[in-house]
Design an enzyme around this catalytic site. Structure first.
Site, PDB file in Angstrom:
ATOM      1  N   HIS A  18       3.915   7.712  -6.446  1.00 24.35           N
ATOM      2  CA  HIS A  18       3.464   7.421  -5.322  1.00 24.35           C
ATOM      3  C   HIS A  18       3.158   8.972  -4.541  1.00 24.35           C
ATOM      4  O   HIS A  18       2.201   9.064  -4.103  1.00 24.35           O
ATOM      5  CB  HIS A  18       4.458   6.806  -3.952  1.00 24.35           C
ATOM      6  CG  HIS A  18       4.564   5.313  -4.290  1.00 24.35           C
ATOM      7  ND1 HIS A  18       6.175   4.981  -4.290  1.00 24.35           N
ATOM      8  CD2 HIS A  18       3.884   4.442  -4.515  1.00 24.35           C
ATOM      9  CE1 HIS A  18       5.711   3.651  -4.468  1.00 24.35           C
ATOM     10  NE2 HIS A  18       4.567   3.160  -4.484  1.00 24.35           N
ATOM     11  N   LYS A  42       8.559  -9.506   1.478  1.00 23.64           N
ATOM     12  CA  LYS A  42       9.097 -10.178   2.303  1.00 23.64           C
ATOM     13  C   LYS A  42      10.415  -9.868   2.496  1.00 23.64           C
ATOM     14  O   LYS A  42      11.112  -9.872   3.604  1.00 23.64           O
ATOM     15  CB  LYS A  42       9.140 -11.629   1.823  1.00 23.64           C
ATOM     16  CG  LYS A  42       7.786 -12.487   2.006  1.00 23.64           C
ATOM     17  CD  LYS A  42       7.979 -13.716   2.031  1.00 23.64           C
ATOM     18  CE  LYS A  42       6.453 -14.548   2.273  1.00 23.64           C
ATOM     19  NZ  LYS A  42       5.743 -14.838   0.670  1.00 23.64           N
ATOM     20  N   ARG A  91      -2.795   1.768 -11.918  1.00 25.50           N
ATOM     21  CA  ARG A  91      -1.795   2.294 -12.968  1.00 25.50           C
ATOM     22  C   ARG A  91      -2.599   1.635 -14.354  1.00 25.50           C
ATOM     23  O   ARG A  91      -2.391   2.272 -15.154  1.00 25.50           O
ATOM     24  CB  ARG A  91      -0.360   1.870 -12.741  1.00 25.50           C
ATOM     25  CG  ARG A  91       0.240   2.255 -11.813  1.00 25.50           C
ATOM     26  CD  ARG A  91       1.449   1.942 -11.550  1.00 25.50           C
ATOM     27  NE  ARG A  91       1.245   0.732 -10.699  1.00 25.50           N
ATOM     28  CZ  ARG A  91       1.747   0.227  -9.894  1.00 25.50           C
ATOM     29  NH1 ARG A  91       3.257   0.415  -9.681  1.00 25.50           N
ATOM     30  NH2 ARG A  91       1.609  -0.969  -8.774  1.00 25.50           N
ATOM     31  N   SER A 129       8.101   0.590  -7.705  1.00 22.82           N
ATOM     32  CA  SER A 129       9.394   0.743  -7.029  1.00 22.82           C
ATOM     33  C   SER A 129      10.122  -0.495  -7.397  1.00 22.82           C
ATOM     34  O   SER A 129      11.651  -0.282  -7.641  1.00 22.82           O
ATOM     35  CB  SER A 129       9.085   0.208  -5.536  1.00 22.82           C
ATOM     36  OG  SER A 129       8.266   1.202  -5.012  1.00 22.82           O
TER      37      SER A 129
HETATM   38  P1  ADP Z   1       2.229  -2.513  -2.257  1.00 17.78           P
HETATM   39  O1  ADP Z   1       3.391  -2.961  -1.840  1.00 17.78           O
HETATM   40  O2  ADP Z   1       0.943  -2.399  -1.361  1.00 17.78           O
HETATM   41  O3  ADP Z   1       1.878  -2.980  -3.869  1.00 17.78           O
HETATM   42  P2  ADP Z   1       3.258  -0.109  -3.281  1.00 17.78           P
HETATM   43  O4  ADP Z   1       4.368   0.472  -2.295  1.00 17.78           O
HETATM   44  O5  ADP Z   1       3.767  -0.717  -4.558  1.00 17.78           O
HETATM   45  O6  ADP Z   1       2.159  -0.928  -2.429  1.00 17.78           O
HETATM   46  O7  ADP Z   1       2.255   1.119  -3.804  1.00 17.78           O
HETATM   47  C1  ADP Z   1       1.596   1.869  -2.909  1.00 17.78           C
HETATM   48  C2  ADP Z   1       0.516   2.477  -3.588  1.00 17.78           C
HETATM   49  O8  ADP Z   1       0.817   3.420  -4.667  1.00 17.78           O
HETATM   50  C3  ADP Z   1      -0.625   1.457  -4.436  1.00 17.78           C
HETATM   51  O9  ADP Z   1      -1.918   1.970  -4.309  1.00 17.78           O
HETATM   52  C4  ADP Z   1       0.020   1.368  -5.601  1.00 17.78           C
HETATM   53  O10 ADP Z   1      -0.980   0.925  -6.720  1.00 17.78           O
HETATM   54  C5  ADP Z   1       0.295   3.077  -5.900  1.00 17.78           C
HETATM   55  N1  ADP Z   1       1.354   3.248  -7.099  1.00 17.78           N
HETATM   56  C6  ADP Z   1       2.440   2.750  -7.000  1.00 17.78           C
HETATM   57  N2  ADP Z   1       2.923   3.181  -8.306  1.00 17.78           N
HETATM   58  C7  ADP Z   1       2.233   4.111  -8.670  1.00 17.78           C
HETATM   59  C8  ADP Z   1       2.293   4.904 -10.051  1.00 17.78           C
HETATM   60  N3  ADP Z   1       3.441   4.902 -10.761  1.00 17.78           N
HETATM   61  N4  ADP Z   1       1.225   5.658 -10.134  1.00 17.78           N
HETATM   62  C9  ADP Z   1       0.105   5.648  -9.420  1.00 17.78           C
HETATM   63  N5  ADP Z   1       0.013   5.003  -8.136  1.00 17.78           N
HETATM   64  C10 ADP Z   1       1.102   4.232  -7.957  1.00 17.78           C
END
Ligand code: ADP
Length: 162
Positions: A18, A42, A91, A129
């Protein structure tokens, strides 16, 4: 013209993947709003306050980045905040279908809102995450997944759930 974009997500918790996307967006756009959505998951492991605090402590010192909590529809939040684009990280091909659907939906709801995809850095394509939570839950090493300054808080809370 000043560009304001929103990087939305659950950030439950924020990972190095992120942070890479947010940092790169901050070099491309004038203002970057990191929108932490309450309703993303959720049953989030971390409260909205914890998730915002983790982000503030890791990207809060980038001058054109602001972290806020958001509720409701992304298309409406973006409009209220004056953001003209959503920035999302991609990703793998597996992310694409959902992201494409969301991008088109958001543009239907708010025709002025575009979505910009940034390809994940190759060192973070596997990272999410959920991976962080799974590894920490089983007592594994998450040093390479999350920023050092919030590592212990994340590890201890997830481990404590066990
Ligand atoms: P959501 O709950 O909307 O899926 P996340 O909190 O998991 O969102 O992720 C927020 C953003 O960060 C999204 O655009 C996701 O694709 C991106 N993202 C998550 N992990 C990575 C990563 N390892 N590399 C690049 N982008 C990531």
């Amino acid at each position: 013209m000043h560009s304001t974009v929103i990087c939305p997500g659950s950030f439950d918790p924020v990972t190095l993947g992120h942070i890479d996307i947010i940092t790169r967006a901050s070099k491309m756009f004038d203002n970057v709003i990191v929108g932490v959505f309450v309703n993303g998951e959720k049953h989030p492991a971390f409260t909205i306050e914890e998730r915002i605090s983790f982000l503030e402590r890791t990207v809060g010192d980038i001058p054109n980045v602001r972290v806020i909590g958001c509720d409701g529809l992304l298309a409406q939040c973006a409009k209220d905040l004056g953001a003209t684009a959503v920035v999302r990280g991609l990703r793998a091909v597996s992310d694409f279908e959902y992201e494409f659907q969301m991008a088109l939906t958001n543009r239907k709801l708010n025709p002025d809102l575009d979505t910009v995809f940034l390809a994940s850095d190759s060192s973070y394509t596997y990272l999410s995450s959920s991976i962080v939570k799974n590894v920490a839950f089983h007592g594994g090493d998450i040093t390479n997944f999350v920023p050092a300054c919030i590592h212990d808080e994340i590890f201890n809370k997830i481990k404590g759930v066990k």
